[in-house]
Design a protein around this motif. Structure first.
Motif, PDB file in Angstrom:
ATOM      1  N   ILE A  16       5.577 -66.989 -43.443  1.00 49.53           N
ATOM      2  CA  ILE A  16       4.913 -65.714 -43.668  1.00 49.53           C
ATOM      3  C   ILE A  16       3.461 -66.016 -44.007  1.00 49.53           C
ATOM      4  O   ILE A  16       3.186 -66.704 -44.990  1.00 49.53           O
ATOM      5  CB  ILE A  16       5.584 -64.917 -44.799  1.00 49.53           C
ATOM      6  CG1 ILE A  16       7.027 -64.600 -44.429  1.00 49.53           C
ATOM      7  CG2 ILE A  16       4.796 -63.638 -45.093  1.00 49.53           C
ATOM      8  CD1 ILE A  16       7.834 -63.964 -45.536  1.00 49.53           C
ATOM      9  N   ALA A  17       2.547 -65.508 -43.201  1.00 45.82           N
ATOM     10  CA  ALA A  17       1.119 -65.728 -43.435  1.00 45.82           C
ATOM     11  C   ALA A  17       0.703 -64.988 -44.700  1.00 45.82           C
ATOM     12  O   ALA A  17       1.129 -63.859 -44.931  1.00 45.82           O
ATOM     13  CB  ALA A  17       0.316 -65.220 -42.243  1.00 45.82           C
ATOM     14  N   SER A  18      -0.121 -65.624 -45.503  1.00 46.58           N
ATOM     15  CA  SER A  18      -0.565 -65.004 -46.746  1.00 46.58           C
ATOM     16  C   SER A  18      -2.019 -65.356 -47.005  1.00 46.58           C
ATOM     17  O   SER A  18      -2.383 -66.523 -47.049  1.00 46.58           O
ATOM     18  CB  SER A  18       0.302 -65.483 -47.910  1.00 46.58           C
ATOM     19  OG  SER A  18      -0.133 -64.931 -49.124  1.00 46.58           O
ATOM     20  N   GLY A  19      -2.824 -64.347 -47.130  1.00 45.34           N
ATOM     21  CA  GLY A  19      -4.232 -64.553 -47.432  1.00 45.34           C
ATOM     22  C   GLY A  19      -5.089 -64.679 -46.193  1.00 45.34           C
ATOM     23  O   GLY A  19      -4.646 -65.158 -45.162  1.00 45.34           O
ATOM     24  N   GLY A  20      -6.282 -64.180 -46.286  1.00 46.53           N
ATOM     25  CA  GLY A  20      -7.245 -64.339 -45.211  1.00 46.53           C
ATOM     26  C   GLY A  20      -7.172 -63.327 -44.084  1.00 46.53           C
ATOM     27  O   GLY A  20      -7.927 -63.430 -43.130  1.00 46.53           O
ATOM     28  N   LEU A  21      -6.277 -62.356 -44.184  1.00 45.60           N
ATOM     29  CA  LEU A  21      -6.223 -61.338 -43.135  1.00 45.60           C
ATOM     30  C   LEU A  21      -7.428 -60.414 -43.278  1.00 45.60           C
ATOM     31  O   LEU A  21      -7.595 -59.765 -44.302  1.00 45.60           O
ATOM     32  CB  LEU A  21      -4.943 -60.522 -43.220  1.00 45.60           C
ATOM     33  CG  LEU A  21      -3.653 -61.273 -42.942  1.00 45.60           C
ATOM     34  CD1 LEU A  21      -2.465 -60.352 -43.144  1.00 45.60           C
ATOM     35  CD2 LEU A  21      -3.652 -61.837 -41.544  1.00 45.60           C
ATOM     36  N   ALA A  22      -8.248 -60.380 -42.251  1.00 47.68           N
ATOM     37  CA  ALA A  22      -9.485 -59.618 -42.351  1.00 47.68           C
ATOM     38  C   ALA A  22      -9.582 -58.481 -41.350  1.00 47.68           C
ATOM     39  O   ALA A  22     -10.470 -57.651 -41.450  1.00 47.68           O
ATOM     40  CB  ALA A  22     -10.675 -60.556 -42.163  1.00 47.68           C
ATOM     41  N   SER A  23      -8.659 -58.446 -40.380  1.00 49.24           N
ATOM     42  CA  SER A  23      -8.786 -57.432 -39.331  1.00 49.24           C
ATOM     43  C   SER A  23      -7.457 -57.241 -38.602  1.00 49.24           C
ATOM     44  O   SER A  23      -6.537 -58.038 -38.740  1.00 49.24           O
ATOM     45  CB  SER A  23      -9.849 -57.867 -38.321  1.00 49.24           C
ATOM     46  OG  SER A  23      -9.409 -59.026 -37.630  1.00 49.24           O
ATOM     47  N   ILE A  24      -7.425 -56.188 -37.809  1.00 53.26           N
ATOM     48  CA  ILE A  24      -6.265 -55.929 -36.953  1.00 53.26           C
ATOM     49  C   ILE A  24      -6.091 -57.078 -35.966  1.00 53.26           C
ATOM     50  O   ILE A  24      -4.974 -57.426 -35.602  1.00 53.26           O
ATOM     51  CB  ILE A  24      -6.439 -54.582 -36.206  1.00 53.26           C
ATOM     52  CG1 ILE A  24      -6.379 -53.417 -37.210  1.00 53.26           C
ATOM     53  CG2 ILE A  24      -5.409 -54.406 -35.109  1.00 53.26           C
ATOM     54  CD1 ILE A  24      -5.057 -53.257 -37.919  1.00 53.26           C
ATOM     55  N   GLU A  25      -7.188 -57.686 -35.558  1.00 54.82           N
ATOM     56  CA  GLU A  25      -7.116 -58.803 -34.615  1.00 54.82           C
ATOM     57  C   GLU A  25      -6.312 -59.963 -35.196  1.00 54.82           C
ATOM     58  O   GLU A  25      -5.579 -60.637 -34.462  1.00 54.82           O
ATOM     59  CB  GLU A  25      -8.511 -59.265 -34.212  1.00 54.82           C
ATOM     60  CG  GLU A  25      -9.256 -58.294 -33.321  1.00 54.82           C
ATOM     61  CD  GLU A  25      -9.828 -57.082 -34.056  1.00 54.82           C
ATOM     62  OE1 GLU A  25     -10.026 -57.129 -35.297  1.00 54.82           O
ATOM     63  OE2 GLU A  25     -10.064 -56.060 -33.385  1.00 54.82           O
TER      64      GLU A  25
END
Length: 64
Positions: A16-25
């Protein structure tokens, strides 16, 4: 995203990715790697700060 995908490919357990999500992309790119073992993402701060719209992120995660 690249580091998360690389980790998922190396492990035998789902990631599960955690952290650093900055956009829909970011969500769209992670969703492409479900077969590599990326099964989700935590987007708490991005949602809280208004950087991501929840409905749009959910749609992107489902491939839409």
């Amino acid at each position: 995203v690249d580091a998360t995908v690389k980790l998922a490919r190396e492990l035998k357990i789902p990631v599960i990715a955690s952290g650093g999500l900055a956009s829909i992309e970011c969500i769209t790119e992670l969703a492409k790697h479900e077969n590599d073992g990326v099964i989700g993402a935590i987007a708490g701060m991005a949602l809280y700060e208004g950087k991501l719209d929840f409905k749009a992120a959910l749609k992107a995660a489902k491939g839409g």
